[in-house]
Design an enzyme around this catalytic site. Structure first.
Site, PDB file in Angstrom:
ATOM      1  N   SER A 184      -9.793   2.025   2.915  1.00 20.29           N
ATOM      2  CA  SER A 184      -8.893   2.777   2.076  1.00 20.29           C
ATOM      3  C   SER A 184      -7.876   1.918   1.321  1.00 20.29           C
ATOM      4  CB  SER A 184      -8.126   3.793   2.919  1.00 20.29           C
ATOM      5  OG  SER A 184      -7.265   3.146   3.840  1.00 20.29           O
TER       6      SER A 184
ATOM      7  N   LYS B 168       0.861  -1.184   0.000  1.00 23.60           N
ATOM      8  CA  LYS B 168       0.000   0.000   0.000  1.00 23.60           C
ATOM      9  C   LYS B 168       0.898   1.235   0.000  1.00 23.60           C
ATOM     10  CE  LYS B 168      -3.877   2.040   2.631  1.00 23.60           C
ATOM     11  NZ  LYS B 168      -4.739   1.916   3.828  1.00 23.60           N
TER      12      LYS B 168
ATOM     13  N   SER C 229     -10.109  -0.333   7.067  1.00 22.47           N
ATOM     14  CA  SER C 229      -9.471  -0.152   5.759  1.00 22.47           C
ATOM     15  C   SER C 229      -8.769  -1.377   5.188  1.00 22.47           C
ATOM     16  CB  SER C 229      -8.478   1.005   5.815  1.00 22.47           C
ATOM     17  OG  SER C 229      -9.157   2.234   5.738  1.00 22.47           O
TER      18      SER C 229
END
Lengths: 95, 484
Positions: free
Chosen positions: B151, B76, B175
């Site tokens: 997210s 990420k 997330s």
């Protein structure tokens, strides 16, 4: 909790955000809605409840007061917008 | 090669059926083919990936290398990677190249993993749909008109579309779990403090936690094993031993006590999602688990509490982005205040600015007691609900998200409607508990996630539950059309 334009201007200044005048009403509307959601907390009686400082009730670890990081100023300043002689440059603060 | 588990790939690499360079090239080709439509990656690091793979092949030839040697993964874009851009999904950090690696990045590299690139995400991890990214929304590979969740939406879409073997994610209010559910993959948010936050760009420091996102529980266990552990550089890192997650995967579930919170099955939950969750619970009962209804009476307050605590911490953490030391700086500032204000207004998107302003407001003079202190007290009540529940049950199960993935654009005009997506996931962050999302029966071709929350430090039990379900069902094996 309804916020108006002037509240948004005040908060934006505290947060150092240049919110465009055209966006103030939109932010006032959105922030008021969020605070209405948050207001559901008011219904709860929290008398005598301790605020939760840490999920595992741990305290901050201490370490010996010794320098552990080497000087890497040149590397860290390589990604800065503007530097000179090892200093970060900003617009003139004192006339 | 892209439909294999890490254990299968590791065997193929050891037996020289293929090399890590071949494996890496295969995934880079898939990224080149599919990323233009999915937008799951912000940065693809083809050159450094191939050179890391060549190094891995040398280690494999020498019979050395860690447990993930030669396995291509993605990070990420919230984890700092030395020499490779770390944008955090924001214009603010569009030009930011970190001078060091995050601990999680360091540990996965030490285990031998090859990094294919950095995945897309909601800006500064603030969002539940991946639509707040400066780099544009990620598409859900199961239906490209829908969001992947957020997210960690880029990581979830990349794993679901098999553009990488597994990926890292972070979870502040859901997330990892919510995008895992919406994309049909397996994701785990460990106990707060289990994985180091060092080098992971901070959003809300008392809630943020890193974890793996993978195709199955066994792969998630291998990644978590490498990621977890004490780090003196993170002052809230847990100094407790990390158990052998892989060894514990196949434990018998006979006698497992499952709690179903009645608050997680009420109004707002899609009936078809509820039916998928119930089918998974019945599978656990077949394996000898018992089910009891429990109550988490304060859990409906978790969203209001979160939208005080998280913005408050975000407004403090994001104060560091000042246009002076790194990141975006506006053109021709007339004075220092103008430099701060315009750099931040240009660098941050609307959702980040909303949260900074809410946080600034609730922490401002005269409001602290009514908002922040009140929220931290109710947070205690929410944690106490779980403590009482875990006196009766071993794990808590329910839906990860109230619906399947929603259309792109559907909730962008209504922040509060977007926030309510995380109604089932936020409480675990507030309490600091580990939580996991596991794929169960899809609804109309769209994935559904079962959430499993465990007691502190019990990631192993969650992985065990997920593994045993995946041994008996094929819900985790689905691959979206066009990506098989």
């Amino acid at each position: 909790m309804a916020l108006d334009r002037s509240d948004v201007e005040k908060i934006a200044h505290l947060a150092r955000l240049a919110v465009a005048p055209a966006d103030c009403d939109r932010y006032a509307h959105d922030l008021s809605n969020i605070l209405d959601l948050v207001a559901r907390m008011d219904a709860v009686d929290t008398t005598g409840v301790e605020p939760m400082a840490h999920p595992l009730h741990m305290t901050q670890r201490l370490r010996p007061d010794l320098a552990t990081e080497p000087d890497q100023r040149d590397r860290f300043q390589a990604i800065a917008p503007q530097t000179d002689a090892g200093l970060y440059l900003v617009p003139k603060v004192i006339e | 090669m892209h439909d294999k588990t890490i254990a299968e790939l590791a065997a193929g690499l050891r037996e020289r059926t293929y090399s890590s360079v071949e494996l890496t090239r295969h995934f880079l080709e898939r990224i080149a083919r599919h990323n233009p439509s999915l937008n799951a990656f912000i940065t693809v690091a083809a050159e450094s990936a191939l050179s890391a793979a060549a190094q891995a092949d040398l280690a494999l030839a020498a019979g050395t290398g860690g447990p993930l040697i030669g396995i291509p993964i993605a990070h990420k874009d919230i984890f700092c990677t030395q020499g490779l851009r770390t944008s955090c999904g924001s214009r603010m950090l569009d030009n930011f190249i970190a001078p060091y690696d995050a601990t999680v990045v360091e540990r996965l590299a030490a285990a031998g993993a090859v990094v294919l690139g950095k995945t897309n995400m909601d800006e500064f991890a603030m969002g539940s749909s991946n639509e707040t990214s400066w780099y544009g929304p990620v598409k859900n590979p199961w239906d490209q008109t829908r969001v992947p969740g957020g997210s960690s939406g880029g990581s979830a879409a990349a794993v679901a579309a098999r553009l990488c073997v597994a990926a890292t994610g972070t979870d502040t209010g859901g997330s990892i779990r919510q995008p895992a559910a919406l994309c049909g993959i397996t994701g785990i948010k460990p106990t707060y403090g289990r994985c180091s936050r060092w080098g992971m760009i901070a959003f809300a420091s008392s809630l943020d936690q890193a974890g793996p996102m993978a195709s199955c529980a066994a792969d998630a266990a291998l990644l978590l094993q490498a990621m977890a552990g004490f780090d003196p550089r993170d002052s809230t890192s847990l100094d407790t031993p990390v158990p052998d997650y892989v060894a514990g995967l196949d434990g018998d579930l006979a006698g497992l006590r499952i709690g179903l919170p009645k608050e997680y099955f009420g109004a707002g939950l899609d009936g078809r999602v509820a039916a998928s969750i119930q089918a998974a619970i019945r599978e656990y009962e077949r394996q000898g688990a018992t089910v009891v209804e429990i109550s988490l009476p304060n859990s409906p307050l978790s969203v209001p509490v979160y939208y005080v605590v998280a913005p408050a911490e975000c407004s403090s953490n994001l104060a560091r982005f000042d246009g002076v030391r790194y990141g975006h700086r506006c053109e021709n500032p007339k004075d220092l205040e103008d430099l701060y204000k315009r750099s931040r207004a240009e660098g941050f998107g609307a959702e980040v600015q909303r949260r900074i302003m809410i946080g600034t407001y609730v922490l401002s003079a005269g409001y602290y007691d009514a908002y922040y202190l009140k929220a931290q007290k109710i947070r205690h009540l929410i944690a106490d609900d779980f403590r009482r529940a875990f006196e009766q049950v071993d794990v808590i199960m329910g839906p990860t998200s109230p619906t399947t993935a929603f259309p792109i654009g559907a909730k962008m005009d209504d922040p509060v409607a977007m926030y309510l997506n995380d109604i089932y996931t936020i409480a675990a962050n507030l309490a600091g508990l580990p939580g996991m999302s596991i794929p169960v029966a899809p609804v109309d071709g769209m994935p559904v996630g079962l959430q499993v929350v465990g007691n502190y430090f019990e990631e192993g039990r969650l992985l065990n539950c997920a593994y045993r379900l995946q041994q008996q069902t094929d819900w985790h094996l689905g691959v979206p059309v066009g990506f098989d």
